[in-house]
Write an enzyme that holds these catalytic residues in place. Structure first.
Site, PDB file in Angstrom:
ATOM      1  N   ARG A  65      39.386  67.005  -5.321  1.00  0.00           N
ATOM      2  CA  ARG A  65      39.347  68.073  -4.317  1.00  0.00           C
ATOM      3  C   ARG A  65      40.530  67.965  -3.358  1.00  0.00           C
ATOM      4  O   ARG A  65      41.084  68.974  -2.920  1.00  0.00           O
ATOM      5  CB  ARG A  65      38.007  68.056  -3.565  1.00  0.00           C
ATOM      6  CG  ARG A  65      37.940  69.044  -2.411  1.00  0.00           C
ATOM      7  CD  ARG A  65      36.518  69.397  -1.993  1.00  0.00           C
ATOM      8  NE  ARG A  65      35.666  68.229  -1.799  1.00  0.00           N
ATOM      9  CZ  ARG A  65      35.764  67.352  -0.794  1.00  0.00           C
ATOM     10  NH1 ARG A  65      36.706  67.491   0.120  1.00  0.00           N
ATOM     11  NH2 ARG A  65      34.932  66.331  -0.704  1.00  0.00           N
ATOM     12  N   TYR A 117      42.884  96.277   0.733  1.00  0.00           N
ATOM     13  CA  TYR A 117      41.978  95.830  -0.330  1.00  0.00           C
ATOM     14  C   TYR A 117      40.592  95.598   0.271  1.00  0.00           C
ATOM     15  O   TYR A 117      40.458  94.863   1.256  1.00  0.00           O
ATOM     16  CB  TYR A 117      42.527  94.545  -0.958  1.00  0.00           C
ATOM     17  CG  TYR A 117      41.593  93.953  -1.975  1.00  0.00           C
ATOM     18  CD1 TYR A 117      41.343  94.612  -3.173  1.00  0.00           C
ATOM     19  CD2 TYR A 117      40.942  92.755  -1.730  1.00  0.00           C
ATOM     20  CE1 TYR A 117      40.469  94.086  -4.099  1.00  0.00           C
ATOM     21  CE2 TYR A 117      40.072  92.213  -2.665  1.00  0.00           C
ATOM     22  CZ  TYR A 117      39.836  92.893  -3.841  1.00  0.00           C
ATOM     23  OH  TYR A 117      38.966  92.369  -4.752  1.00  0.00           O
ATOM     24  N   LYS A 214      45.441  88.653 -10.837  1.00  0.00           N
ATOM     25  CA  LYS A 214      46.158  89.868 -11.243  1.00  0.00           C
ATOM     26  C   LYS A 214      47.428  89.481 -12.018  1.00  0.00           C
ATOM     27  O   LYS A 214      47.326  88.874 -13.062  1.00  0.00           O
ATOM     28  CB  LYS A 214      46.420  90.744 -10.019  1.00  0.00           C
ATOM     29  CG  LYS A 214      45.197  90.870  -9.081  1.00  0.00           C
ATOM     30  CD  LYS A 214      44.007  91.583  -9.696  1.00  0.00           C
ATOM     31  CE  LYS A 214      42.719  91.473  -8.878  1.00  0.00           C
ATOM     32  NZ  LYS A 214      42.780  91.785  -7.462  1.00  0.00           N
TER      33      LYS A 214
HETATM   34  C1  LIG Z   1      42.053  91.421  -6.292  1.00  0.00           C
HETATM   35  C2  LIG Z   1      42.718  91.386  -4.956  1.00  0.00           C
HETATM   36  C3  LIG Z   1      42.358  90.428  -3.994  1.00  0.00           C
HETATM   37  C4  LIG Z   1      41.191  89.464  -4.170  1.00  0.00           C
HETATM   38  O1  LIG Z   1      41.327  88.625  -5.226  1.00  0.00           O
HETATM   39  P1  LIG Z   1      40.105  87.963  -6.067  1.00  0.00           P
HETATM   40  O2  LIG Z   1      40.858  87.087  -6.986  1.00  0.00           O
HETATM   41  O3  LIG Z   1      39.363  89.075  -6.705  1.00  0.00           O
HETATM   42  O4  LIG Z   1      39.261  87.232  -5.086  1.00  0.00           O
HETATM   43  C5  LIG Z   1      43.065  90.404  -2.796  1.00  0.00           C
HETATM   44  N1  LIG Z   1      44.057  91.293  -2.547  1.00  0.00           N
HETATM   45  C6  LIG Z   1      44.415  92.233  -3.434  1.00  0.00           C
HETATM   46  C7  LIG Z   1      45.516  93.180  -3.097  1.00  0.00           C
HETATM   47  C8  LIG Z   1      43.759  92.313  -4.666  1.00  0.00           C
HETATM   48  O5  LIG Z   1      44.104  93.277  -5.518  1.00  0.00           O
END
Ligand SMILES: *Cc1c(COP(=O)(O)O)cnc(C)c1O
Length: 392
Positions: A65, A117, A214
Site C-alpha cells: 500500500r 464530469y 479512458k
Molecule cells: C471517467 C471520468 C472521470 C472518473 O473516472 P473513473 O475512472 O470512472 O472513476 C473523471 N473525469 C473525467 C473527465 C472522466 O471522463
C-alpha cells in the site's frame, strides 16, 4: 537510458535527455529485469518486501500500500509524459479527484465547472460537502464569471477541458494566471485530451488528473486514476498521504495493464484525433444534423482556444439531431459499429445519449449524442453514420 532501479520520483533524467513523447511512452518507468533479463515488465504481486539485516529497506519497498514496484513504475512513466515532478496512481479517476480535495481543509472553497464530469460533481456534493468543503459551479468560458465566483476562502480552481459533452475548451493559461495572482491553485482534469494532446503543467497549472480508465488505458478493461503534480509540494504530499493512508491504490495487475497501454498512447491518440476530425466534418454537412460539437471545427465556439493549447483536437465529439431524445435514441439504435455504452477512450467506437445518464444539474440537449471515436477505419465509421442517418 536511465533505469527504474535508479529510483526517485519524476525521473527528470529521461526528460533532460530530450526524448520525445513516443520514446518516453515506451521507455519511461521501465528497465530490463535484472534477475531474468525479461524485456517485458514483470508483475510483482508481493504485498510485502524484505528488510535488510539492520531493519532498513534499501530497495525502498516495504509494504504494497505504501509503495509498490508496479505502481512506482507507472507513476514515474505518467509523471514523465506530463512533465511533472511526481505522480500518484489510484483505483479510479474519482478516487484520484477525491485525494486532491482531501488535500484541502474544511471551509476551503473550490470552483468547478458547471458542465463538469458528473462523477466529480458527486464527489464534491455527496462526500466533501458534508466535510465542510465549499463549492461553486461556474461556466469557465467566461473569465468574468470565474472572477466573480472567487471568495477569500477559494483555494482551488478545477478545470475540465475539453468539457463533457459539449467539448468547450477553457484557456488553461488565462485561468491559471487569474488564479495564481490570488494565490489559488489550479487543477486540470485532462482525461478528455490525454498528455499527448494537451500538457496543462506546461501551461502553468499545478496538478493534472486523469481517469486512466479512458485513453491511458485505452482498451475499456482497466479502471484507474492518476494525479500528476508539477512540484513535489505540500499539496502533493497530502495527495500522497490520501493514497497510502487512505488506501485507494491501484492493484499490481491494473498498473501492469496501464504500462502495457502507454507505449501505444501517442499512436492511438493520433488516429483517434484524425478519425474524430473526419466524422465531425462529415456530420457538419449532413442535413439531419443540427449541430456538431468538436474543437477541431473552425466554427466551434472555442476552436481558437483549442488551437492555442492542444496538439490535435481529441477523439470525442457530440452532435445533435432534430426530434429530441426519441430521434437520438432511434439513431443510436441503428448504428452497427458504435456500441451504446458510457465511458470513452477505448479502441472501439461508442455512442452515448448523454442527457439520459447525466445528473439533474445537466442542461445537455435531449437530441445530443456523444461519440467516442475509436480506431476503426474512418470510411467504415462514416458509412455506419450515413446508413443510420438516412434510415431515419
Ligand atoms: C471517467 C471520468 C472521470 C472518473 O473516472 P473513473 O475512472 O470512472 O472513476 C473523471 N473525469 C473525467 C473527465 C472522466 O471522463
Amino acid at each position: 537510458m536511465r533505469t527504474r532501479s535508479d529510483g526517485g520520483e519524476g525521473g527528470k533524467g529521461v526528460e533532460a535527455a530530450g526524448l520525445r513523447l513516443e520514446t518516453l511512452a515506451i521507455h519511461a518507468g521501465r528497465a530490463i529485469d535484472e534477475g531474468t533479463g525479461a524485456v517485458a515488465l514483470p508483475i510483482h504481486l508481493s504485498t510485502t518486501f524484505e528488510r535488510d539485516v539492520d531493519g532498513s529497506y534499501p530497495r525502498r519497498f516495504m509494504y504494497g500500500r505504501n509503495r509498490h514496484p508496479g505502481r512506482a513504475a507507472l507513476e514515474e512513466a505518467v509523471a514523465l509524459l506530463d512533465g511533472g515532478a511526481a505522480a500518484a496512481a489510484f483505483s479510479s479517476g474519482v478516487a484520484a479527484a477525491g485525494a486532491i480535495f482531501q488535500g484541502l481543509q474544511p471551509g476551503d472553497h473550490v470552483v468547478a465547472p458547471a458542465q463538469g464530469y458528473y462523477g466529480t460533481v458527486n464527489v464534491l456534493d455527496r462526500i466533501f460537502a458534508k466535510w465542510g468543503l465549499q463549492r461553486s459551479f461556474v461556466e469557465f468560458t467566461s473569465l468574468d464569471a470565474l472572477r466573480a465566483s472567487l471568495t477569500p476562502q477559494t483555494r482551488l480552481v478545477w478545470i475540465e477541458t475539453p468539457s463533457n459533452p459539449m467539448l468547450r475548451c477553457v484557456d488553461i493559461a488565462a485561468v491559471t494566471e487569474l488564479a495564481h495572482a490570488r494565490g489559488i491553485r489550479v487543477v486540470v482534469d485532462n482525461t478528455f485530451a490525454s498528455p499527448v494532446v494537451q500538457q496543462p503543467l506546461r501551461l502553468g497549472c499545478d496538478m493534472v488528473t486523469y481517469s486512466t480508465t479512458k485513453y491511458l488505458g485505452g482498451h475499456s478493461d482497466v479502471l484507474g486514476g492518476v494525479v500528476v503534480s508539477r512540484e513535489n509540494d505540500d499539496h502533493f504530499e497530502a495527495v500522497r498521504a490520501a493514497q497510502v493512508y487512505g488506501g485507494g491504490v491501484l492493484s499490481p495487475f491494473d498498473c501492469w495493464l496501464l504500462m502495457r497501454s502507454l507505449p501505444t498512447l501517442p499512436h492511438r491518440m493520433r488516429v483517434h484525433c484524425a478519425n474524430a476530425q473526419r466524422l465531425a466534418e462529415y456530420l457538419v454537412g449532413h442535413p439531419r444534423v443540427t449541430a456538431v460539437h468538436y474543437p477541431g471545427l473552425p466554427g466551434h465556439a472555442t476552436h481558437h482556444v483549442a488551437r492555442a493549447q492542444m496538439r490535435g483536437f481529441g477523439g470525442m465529439l457530440s452532435f445533435e439531431v432534430e426530434g429530441g431524445m426519441k430521434a437520438a435514441m432511434a439513431l443510436a439504435a441503428r448504428l452497427q459499429l458504435f456500441t451504446r455504452a458510457t465511458s470513452f477512450g477505448g479502441v472501439e467506437s461508442l455512442v452515448e445519449h448523454h442527457a439520459s445518464i447525466a445528473g439533474p444539474r445537466s442542461t445537455v440537449p435531449q437530441g445530443l449524442l456523444r461519440l467516442s471515436v475509436g480506431l476503426e477505419h474512418p470510411d467504415d465509421l462514416v458509412a455506419d453514420l450515413e446508413q443510420a442517418l438516412v434510415a431515419g
